[in-house]
Design a protein around this motif. Structure first.
Motif, PDB file in Angstrom:
ATOM      1  N   PRO A   5       0.797  -1.237   0.000  1.00  3.22           N
ATOM      2  CA  PRO A   5       0.000   0.000   0.000  1.00  3.22           C
ATOM      3  C   PRO A   5       0.824   1.280   0.000  1.00  3.22           C
ATOM      4  CG  PRO A   5      -0.920  -1.567   1.566  1.00  3.22           C
ATOM      5  CD  PRO A   5       0.365  -2.161   1.073  1.00  3.22           C
ATOM      6  N   VAL A   6       2.064   1.240   0.489  1.00  2.83           N
ATOM      7  CA  VAL A   6       2.877   2.461   0.463  1.00  2.83           C
ATOM      8  C   VAL A   6       3.066   2.944  -0.966  1.00  2.83           C
ATOM      9  CG1 VAL A   6       5.143   1.303   0.379  1.00  2.83           C
ATOM     10  CG2 VAL A   6       4.931   3.572   1.436  1.00  2.83           C
ATOM     11  N   GLU A   7       3.114   2.013  -1.918  1.00  2.00           N
ATOM     12  CA  GLU A   7       3.292   2.379  -3.322  1.00  2.00           C
ATOM     13  C   GLU A   7       2.040   3.083  -3.853  1.00  2.00           C
ATOM     14  OE1 GLU A   7       3.918  -1.501  -4.868  1.00  2.00           O
ATOM     15  OE2 GLU A   7       5.594  -1.878  -3.492  1.00  2.00           O
ATOM     16  N   ASP A   8       0.883   2.558  -3.493  1.00  2.00           N
ATOM     17  CA  ASP A   8      -0.367   3.166  -3.942  1.00  2.00           C
ATOM     18  C   ASP A   8      -0.588   4.523  -3.281  1.00  2.00           C
ATOM     19  OD1 ASP A   8      -1.029   0.948  -5.559  1.00  2.00           O
ATOM     20  OD2 ASP A   8      -1.804  -0.123  -3.806  1.00  2.00           O
TER      21      ASP A   8
ATOM     22  N   TRP B  30       0.853  -0.109   8.147  1.00  3.41           N
ATOM     23  CA  TRP B  30      -0.361  -0.763   7.693  1.00  3.41           C
ATOM     24  C   TRP B  30      -0.643  -2.039   8.489  1.00  3.41           C
ATOM     25  CZ3 TRP B  30       2.702   2.222   4.763  1.00  3.41           C
ATOM     26  CH2 TRP B  30       2.080   3.176   3.939  1.00  3.41           C
ATOM     27  N   GLU B  31       0.321  -2.448   9.308  1.00  4.33           N
ATOM     28  CA  GLU B  31       0.180  -3.713  10.033  1.00  4.33           C
ATOM     29  C   GLU B  31      -0.307  -3.534  11.464  1.00  4.33           C
ATOM     30  OE1 GLU B  31       2.131  -4.119   6.534  1.00  4.33           O
ATOM     31  OE2 GLU B  31       3.025  -2.945   8.166  1.00  4.33           O
TER      32      GLU B  31
ATOM     33  N   ASP C 241       8.211   5.724   3.845  1.00  2.05           N
ATOM     34  CA  ASP C 241       9.392   4.894   4.069  1.00  2.05           C
ATOM     35  C   ASP C 241       9.181   3.540   3.378  1.00  2.05           C
ATOM     36  OD1 ASP C 241      11.451   3.300   5.096  1.00  2.05           O
ATOM     37  OD2 ASP C 241      11.519   4.462   6.960  1.00  2.05           O
ATOM     38  N   PHE C 242       9.870   3.332   2.275  1.00  2.00           N
ATOM     39  CA  PHE C 242       9.736   2.090   1.525  1.00  2.00           C
ATOM     40  C   PHE C 242      10.557   0.968   2.147  1.00  2.00           C
ATOM     41  CE2 PHE C 242       7.531   4.672  -1.328  1.00  2.00           C
ATOM     42  CZ  PHE C 242       7.004   3.927  -2.371  1.00  2.00           C
ATOM     43  N   TRP C 243      11.526   1.311   2.965  1.00  2.00           N
ATOM     44  CA  TRP C 243      12.385   0.295   3.592  1.00  2.00           C
ATOM     45  C   TRP C 243      11.689  -0.321   4.806  1.00  2.00           C
ATOM     46  CZ3 TRP C 243      16.688  -2.130   2.045  1.00  2.00           C
ATOM     47  CH2 TRP C 243      17.449  -2.820   2.999  1.00  2.00           C
ATOM     48  N   HIS C 244      11.083   0.561   5.649  1.00  3.18           N
ATOM     49  CA  HIS C 244      10.418   0.095   6.862  1.00  3.18           C
ATOM     50  C   HIS C 244       8.900  -0.016   6.700  1.00  3.18           C
ATOM     51  CE1 HIS C 244      14.223   1.980   8.346  1.00  3.18           C
ATOM     52  NE2 HIS C 244      14.260   0.841   9.012  1.00  3.18           N
ATOM     53  N   ARG C 245       8.381   0.313   5.515  1.00  2.00           N
ATOM     54  CA  ARG C 245       6.949   0.213   5.222  1.00  2.00           C
ATOM     55  C   ARG C 245       6.128   1.014   6.229  1.00  2.00           C
ATOM     56  NH1 ARG C 245       7.605  -1.567   0.104  1.00  2.00           N
ATOM     57  NH2 ARG C 245       7.862  -3.819  -0.107  1.00  2.00           N
TER      58      ARG C 245
ATOM     59  N   GLN D 107      -5.547   4.664   0.627  1.00  3.65           N
ATOM     60  CA  GLN D 107      -4.381   3.836   0.904  1.00  3.65           C
ATOM     61  C   GLN D 107      -3.643   4.227   2.182  1.00  3.65           C
ATOM     62  OE1 GLN D 107      -3.864   1.128  -0.714  1.00  3.65           O
ATOM     63  NE2 GLN D 107      -5.494   1.544  -2.198  1.00  3.65           N
ATOM     64  N   LEU D 108      -4.092   5.259   2.872  1.00  4.36           N
ATOM     65  CA  LEU D 108      -3.458   5.649   4.122  1.00  4.36           C
ATOM     66  C   LEU D 108      -3.711   4.564   5.175  1.00  4.36           C
ATOM     67  CD1 LEU D 108      -1.980   8.310   5.134  1.00  4.36           C
ATOM     68  CD2 LEU D 108      -4.122   8.801   6.330  1.00  4.36           C
ATOM     69  N   PRO D 109      -2.737   4.290   6.053  1.00  7.16           N
ATOM     70  CA  PRO D 109      -2.997   3.315   7.123  1.00  7.16           C
ATOM     71  C   PRO D 109      -4.234   3.690   7.939  1.00  7.16           C
ATOM     72  CG  PRO D 109      -0.658   3.841   7.045  1.00  7.16           C
ATOM     73  CD  PRO D 109      -1.338   4.788   6.094  1.00  7.16           C
ATOM     74  N   THR D 110      -5.051   2.715   8.259  1.00  7.92           N
ATOM     75  CA  THR D 110      -6.260   2.991   9.033  1.00  7.92           C
ATOM     76  C   THR D 110      -5.920   3.534  10.417  1.00  7.92           C
ATOM     77  OG1 THR D 110      -6.315   0.686   9.786  1.00  7.92           O
ATOM     78  CG2 THR D 110      -7.589   1.231   7.823  1.00  7.92           C
ATOM     79  N   ALA D 111      -4.741   3.227  10.911  1.00 11.43           N
ATOM     80  CA  ALA D 111      -4.327   3.734  12.222  1.00 11.43           C
ATOM     81  C   ALA D 111      -4.299   5.256  12.245  1.00 11.43           C
ATOM     82  CB  ALA D 111      -2.958   3.180  12.595  1.00 11.43           C
TER      83      ALA D 111
END
Length: 298
Positions: A90-93, A218-219, A163-167, A137-141
């Motif tokens: 989702p970070v990409e979207d 996102w987790e 952050d694509f490395w740490h998602r 696509q934003l995290p629901t948190a």
């Protein structure tokens, strides 16, 4: 944007020095891949270098450039260099949503141990928080913690870190006016998230911050970090100098005679640490504050 000319070979050598100061691994091939991917940006943009007070095995050194050229898009060059792959996360979207909806300028953040990590997406004008929270696509948190964001001064978003490395994703406030934060307010903002409340000296220093930002993934349904960022010129209060920041501040290579640093006091579940960032070119702070003024953040 205010900038100075940077010799890339000197920058690479200085980054190796930063890695030695912070006691972290230096991957010359990874560093040079980034420099070769964006030679004009590194040679003529604002550059800063950051480390943390994490234990050495979890610590890194990051080097960042800022570009306010609206025609500059770093995504394709990173893909061609093999530094960025789209894998359906989702970070990409979210990145695609942001750049499709808003005119932006960019920051690119990389680590000396492995290369590219993060995009900074700066909006040319601040975007209301509620508009950002509507992005699918934003995290629901982030939506679940709207009140915490507003309480920390993030009712308008001026900058998003992807952050694509740490998602993960950071949502940043604009410039906070003096007095917006206070030591009791810092304690409340941190404690209400269930994080360890800092001691009196730390609260006083965090209350001097010019900006706050929250980190989400996102987790998890929880806020991962709350940061209070402020500038300082040495010497400063004793709480600034948790290892290894004292050595970093004393020995960090910089191009300008002025030695400016940004400290981000960072709180999370079961953790408290600092980030310290050197203004390598001596222009990053001025560029940030110029951006805030032009974007309506102050």
């Amino acid at each position: 944007m205010i900038s100075v000319r940077v010799d890339l070979a000197n920058l690479a050598a200085d980054l190796q020095t930063y890695a030695k100061i912070a006691d972290v691994p230096f991957a010359g091939d990874a560093v040079w891949k980034m420099l070769d991917t964006f030679p004009e940006q590194y040679a003529g943009s604002c550059i800063s270098v950051r480390t943390t007070t994490h234990p050495a095995e979890r610590r890194d050194v990051n080097f960042r450039f800022l570009s306010n050229d609206l025609s500059h898009d770093p995504v394709a060059p990173l893909q061609r260099a093999g530094e960025l792959a789209f894998e359906g996360h989702p970070v990409e979207d979210l990145l695609a949503e942001l750049v499709e909806r808003y005119p932006v300028w960019w920051g690119v953040d990389s680590a000396v141990s492995h290369g590219f990590e993060k995009f900074w997406v700066f909006f040319t004008r601040g975007v209301p928080l509620d508009e950002i929270l509507e992005l699918p696509q934003l995290p629901t948190a982030a939506r679940a913690h709207r009140d915490a964001l507003v309480a920390a001064g993030i009712d308008v978003v001026y900058l998003v870190g992807l952050d694509f490395w740490h998602r993960s994703v950071n949502l940043y406030s604009g410039l906070l006016p003096p007095g917006r934060l206070s030591p009791p307010r810092v304690a409340g903002l941190v404690g209400e998230l269930g994080f360890p409340v800092p001691d009196e000296e730390e609260r006083a220093l965090a209350a001097q911050a010019f900006q706050t930002y929250h980190t989400f993934t996102w987790e998890s349904p929880d806020v991962q970090r709350l940061c209070f960022a402020g500038t300082v010129r040495p010497p400063a209060g004793s709480a600034q100098w948790h290892p290894p920041t004292g050595r970093f501040v004393a020995e960090a290579p910089v191009l300008a005679g002025r030695r400016d640093f940004i400290f981000a006091r960072t709180y999370g579940p079961g953790l408290t640490y600092q980030k310290v960032e050197a203004d390598y070119t001596g222009t990053t702070g001025e560029t940030f504050f110029d951006y805030w003024r032009r974007s309506g953040a102050s």
